[in-house]
Design a protein around this motif. Structure first.
Motif, PDB file in Angstrom:
ATOM      1  N   LEU A 154       0.820  -1.210   0.000  1.00 36.37           N
ATOM      2  CA  LEU A 154       0.000   0.000   0.000  1.00 36.37           C
ATOM      3  C   LEU A 154       0.853   1.257   0.000  1.00 36.37           C
ATOM      4  O   LEU A 154       1.950   1.276   0.555  1.00 36.37           O
ATOM      5  N   ARG A 155       0.310   2.292  -0.597  1.00 37.78           N
ATOM      6  CA  ARG A 155       0.897   3.620  -0.420  1.00 37.78           C
ATOM      7  C   ARG A 155       0.537   4.099   0.979  1.00 37.78           C
ATOM      8  O   ARG A 155      -0.591   3.909   1.431  1.00 37.78           O
ATOM      9  N   SER A 156       1.468   4.737   1.651  1.00 31.15           N
ATOM     10  CA  SER A 156       1.212   5.131   3.037  1.00 31.15           C
ATOM     11  C   SER A 156       1.937   6.431   3.359  1.00 31.15           C
ATOM     12  O   SER A 156       3.074   6.644   2.942  1.00 31.15           O
ATOM     13  N   ILE A 157       1.258   7.296   4.118  1.00 26.36           N
ATOM     14  CA  ILE A 157       1.796   8.595   4.510  1.00 26.36           C
ATOM     15  C   ILE A 157       1.715   8.723   6.028  1.00 26.36           C
ATOM     16  O   ILE A 157       0.704   8.366   6.639  1.00 26.36           O
ATOM     17  N   VAL A 158       2.782   9.234   6.634  1.00 25.99           N
ATOM     18  CA  VAL A 158       2.762   9.555   8.057  1.00 25.99           C
ATOM     19  C   VAL A 158       2.226  10.971   8.218  1.00 25.99           C
ATOM     20  O   VAL A 158       2.778  11.922   7.676  1.00 25.99           O
ATOM     21  N   LEU A 159       1.123  11.108   8.936  1.00 25.50           N
ATOM     22  CA  LEU A 159       0.508  12.415   9.149  1.00 25.50           C
ATOM     23  C   LEU A 159      -0.044  12.477  10.563  1.00 25.50           C
ATOM     24  O   LEU A 159      -0.842  11.628  10.963  1.00 25.50           O
ATOM     25  N   HIS A 160       0.370  13.482  11.304  1.00 25.12           N
ATOM     26  CA  HIS A 160      -0.101  13.646  12.678  1.00 25.12           C
ATOM     27  C   HIS A 160      -1.363  14.501  12.722  1.00 25.12           C
ATOM     28  O   HIS A 160      -1.753  15.109  11.731  1.00 25.12           O
ATOM     29  N   ASP A 161      -1.985  14.537  13.887  1.00 17.29           N
ATOM     30  CA  ASP A 161      -3.157  15.370  14.085  1.00 17.29           C
ATOM     31  C   ASP A 161      -2.829  16.820  13.728  1.00 17.29           C
ATOM     32  O   ASP A 161      -1.704  17.281  13.963  1.00 17.29           O
ATOM     33  N   VAL A 205      -1.295  17.805  31.373  1.00 15.55           N
ATOM     34  CA  VAL A 205      -2.130  16.692  30.947  1.00 15.55           C
ATOM     35  C   VAL A 205      -1.378  15.395  31.198  1.00 15.55           C
ATOM     36  O   VAL A 205      -0.167  15.313  30.957  1.00 15.55           O
ATOM     37  N   VAL A 206      -2.085  14.396  31.693  1.00  9.66           N
ATOM     38  CA  VAL A 206      -1.518  13.059  31.873  1.00  9.66           C
ATOM     39  C   VAL A 206      -2.270  12.139  30.919  1.00  9.66           C
ATOM     40  O   VAL A 206      -3.429  11.794  31.160  1.00  9.66           O
ATOM     41  N   ALA A 207      -1.628  11.789  29.804  1.00  5.38           N
ATOM     42  CA  ALA A 207      -2.269  10.990  28.759  1.00  5.38           C
ATOM     43  C   ALA A 207      -1.429   9.751  28.509  1.00  5.38           C
ATOM     44  O   ALA A 207      -0.354   9.831  27.916  1.00  5.38           O
ATOM     45  N   LEU A 208      -1.918   8.595  28.965  1.00  8.45           N
ATOM     46  CA  LEU A 208      -1.116   7.373  28.931  1.00  8.45           C
ATOM     47  C   LEU A 208      -1.839   6.234  28.224  1.00  8.45           C
ATOM     48  O   LEU A 208      -3.064   6.128  28.275  1.00  8.45           O
ATOM     49  N   THR A 209      -1.043   5.385  27.594  1.00  4.78           N
ATOM     50  CA  THR A 209      -1.548   4.177  26.969  1.00  4.78           C
ATOM     51  C   THR A 209      -0.516   3.073  27.145  1.00  4.78           C
ATOM     52  O   THR A 209       0.687   3.353  27.217  1.00  4.78           O
ATOM     53  N   THR A 210      -0.975   1.849  27.193  1.00  4.17           N
ATOM     54  CA  THR A 210      -0.066   0.708  27.238  1.00  4.17           C
ATOM     55  C   THR A 210       0.126   0.104  25.853  1.00  4.17           C
ATOM     56  O   THR A 210       0.874  -0.853  25.700  1.00  4.17           O
ATOM     57  N   ARG A 211      -0.536   0.648  24.846  1.00  6.00           N
ATOM     58  CA  ARG A 211      -0.472   0.109  23.482  1.00  6.00           C
ATOM     59  C   ARG A 211       0.678   0.764  22.725  1.00  6.00           C
ATOM     60  O   ARG A 211       0.662   1.969  22.469  1.00  6.00           O
ATOM     61  N   ALA A 212       1.664  -0.018  22.375  1.00 11.74           N
ATOM     62  CA  ALA A 212       2.854   0.501  21.700  1.00 11.74           C
ATOM     63  C   ALA A 212       2.508   1.160  20.368  1.00 11.74           C
ATOM     64  O   ALA A 212       1.497   0.840  19.738  1.00 11.74           O
ATOM     65  N   HIS A 213       3.365   2.109  19.966  1.00 11.56           N
ATOM     66  CA  HIS A 213       3.271   2.802  18.665  1.00 11.56           C
ATOM     67  C   HIS A 213       2.030   3.692  18.567  1.00 11.56           C
ATOM     68  O   HIS A 213       1.587   4.008  17.469  1.00 11.56           O
ATOM     69  N   THR A 214       1.497   4.114  19.715  1.00  5.94           N
ATOM     70  CA  THR A 214       0.269   4.913  19.716  1.00  5.94           C
ATOM     71  C   THR A 214       0.556   6.384  19.954  1.00  5.94           C
ATOM     72  O   THR A 214       1.229   6.752  20.909  1.00  5.94           O
ATOM     73  N   MET A 215       0.033   7.221  19.069  1.00  5.06           N
ATOM     74  CA  MET A 215       0.010   8.669  19.269  1.00  5.06           C
ATOM     75  C   MET A 215      -1.408   9.028  19.693  1.00  5.06           C
ATOM     76  O   MET A 215      -2.367   8.765  18.974  1.00  5.06           O
ATOM     77  N   LYS A 218      -7.841  22.758   3.207  1.00  4.81           N
ATOM     78  CA  LYS A 218      -7.681  22.554   4.651  1.00  4.81           C
ATOM     79  C   LYS A 218      -8.094  21.127   4.968  1.00  4.81           C
ATOM     80  O   LYS A 218      -9.181  20.691   4.602  1.00  4.81           O
ATOM     81  N   THR A 219      -7.230  20.424   5.664  1.00  6.03           N
ATOM     82  CA  THR A 219      -7.539  19.040   6.011  1.00  6.03           C
ATOM     83  C   THR A 219      -6.875  18.680   7.306  1.00  6.03           C
ATOM     84  O   THR A 219      -5.961  19.349   7.751  1.00  6.03           O
ATOM     85  N   SER A 220      -7.348  17.637   7.930  1.00  9.27           N
ATOM     86  CA  SER A 220      -6.734  17.134   9.149  1.00  9.27           C
ATOM     87  C   SER A 220      -7.052  15.655   9.239  1.00  9.27           C
ATOM     88  O   SER A 220      -7.881  15.128   8.502  1.00  9.27           O
ATOM     89  N   ARG A 221      -6.369  14.971  10.136  1.00  3.83           N
ATOM     90  CA  ARG A 221      -6.686  13.579  10.390  1.00  3.83           C
ATOM     91  C   ARG A 221      -7.157  13.465  11.827  1.00  3.83           C
ATOM     92  O   ARG A 221      -6.765  14.240  12.686  1.00  3.83           O
ATOM     93  N   LYS A 222      -8.012  12.524  12.094  1.00  3.45           N
ATOM     94  CA  LYS A 222      -8.405  12.321  13.474  1.00  3.45           C
ATOM     95  C   LYS A 222      -7.293  11.624  14.233  1.00  3.45           C
ATOM     96  O   LYS A 222      -6.503  10.896  13.652  1.00  3.45           O
ATOM     97  N   GLY A 223      -7.208  11.840  15.524  1.00  8.47           N
ATOM     98  CA  GLY A 223      -6.101  11.308  16.292  1.00  8.47           C
ATOM     99  C   GLY A 223      -6.260   9.847  16.645  1.00  8.47           C
ATOM    100  O   GLY A 223      -7.249   9.224  16.294  1.00  8.47           O
TER     101      GLY A 223
END
Length: 254
Positions: free
Chosen positions: A62-69, A150-160, A247-252
């Motif tokens: 697949l074609r794939s792009i890294v894009l943050h919120d 802010v305290v924002a934690l996850t145990t799931r690796a590779h998660t933004m 104008k565009t964005s991605r959901k987090g």
């Protein structure tokens, strides 16, 4: 939906925003291979938040792009309350028990847990934990703007996490999970922790102690990330063609 998309498909028209849960949440993992195959048949572009996930997509052809919120800067209030915010959905990757224990130790401040907390969580909370329930977008922005962090934690690796992006946009320092992707993105504008109560306590106290430094570094790192985002959005525009709005964005994540 897949059949309709294939019937009315136009080349280079579809972008698929894939969260970490798509790849690793046990609830959805069973559908991963078939979904990636379908995206390839539709000639879709996948949008992910880090190179680890991008590599998985590329290995699937697949074609794939890294894009943050989308980074949308909001002014931080000069007057702040004596509290930190824990944005929560009470999902299986959130270390709720460790957060409750840490809150009981760092009892000189208030901890505000967002979202609809299960009764089992409420019954175990120390007195300095406040449950906000569901609040409006404006109430949430104000909650962040007036917070100490802010305290924002996850145990799931590779998660933004979306909560991390929101703190970043609001200019509010955060304690986040100690993953390479998060360290690469936030650099030294955040405190990083393992999902255990002693480590969370240590990181929150560092956040409280180094407010000015963290906020200063956050502003500097945010300038760099905003410039990078312009380039990534242009790359996405090229991949998807002229149908993509200006104008565009991605959901987090999550």
């Amino acid at each position: 939906l897949a059949l309709l998309a294939r019937r009315f498909r136009r080349p280079d028209q579809y972008g698929f925003d894939l969260h970490t849960g798509f790849f690793s949440d046990p609830k959805w993992r069973w559908a991963r291979t078939a979904s990636l195959r379908l995206i390839r048949r539709l000639h879709g572009v996948t949008i992910v938040t880090n190179t680890h996930l991008q590599n998985i997509c590329q290995q699937a052809g697949l074609r794939s792009i890294v894009l943050h919120d989308l980074i949308d800067e909001h002014p931080r209030n000069e007057t702040r309350g004596n509290y930190v915010v824990c944005p929560l959905s009470y999902a299986n990757d959130e270390p709720i028990a460790a957060l409750l224990s840490a809150a009981g130790t760092v009892d000189e401040i208030e901890w505000r847990f967002t979202g609809k907390a299960p009764s089992a969580v409420r019954s175990k909370a120390p007195k300095n934990v406040t449950f906000t329930g569901f609040i409006t977008a404006q109430e949430y922005r104000t909650l962040l703007a007036e917070s100490l962090g802010v305290v924002a934690l996850t145990t799931r690796a590779h998660t933004m996490q979306r909560a991390g992006y929101e703190a970043f946009s609001a200019g509010v320092p955060q304690v986040t999970s100690d993953f390479p992707e998060l360290r690469e993105f936030y650099e030294d504008s955040a405190e990083y922790t393992a999902p255990t109560a002693p480590e969370i306590v240590r990181s929150v106290r560092r956040l409280l102690e180094h407010q000015d430094h963290l906020c200063g570094r956050l502003a500097e790192v945010r300038v760099v990330r905003s410039a990078e985002q312009v380039q990534h959005l242009e790359q996405l525009r090229v991949e998807l063609g002229p149908l993509l709005p200006v104008k565009t964005s991605r959901k987090g994540e999550q």
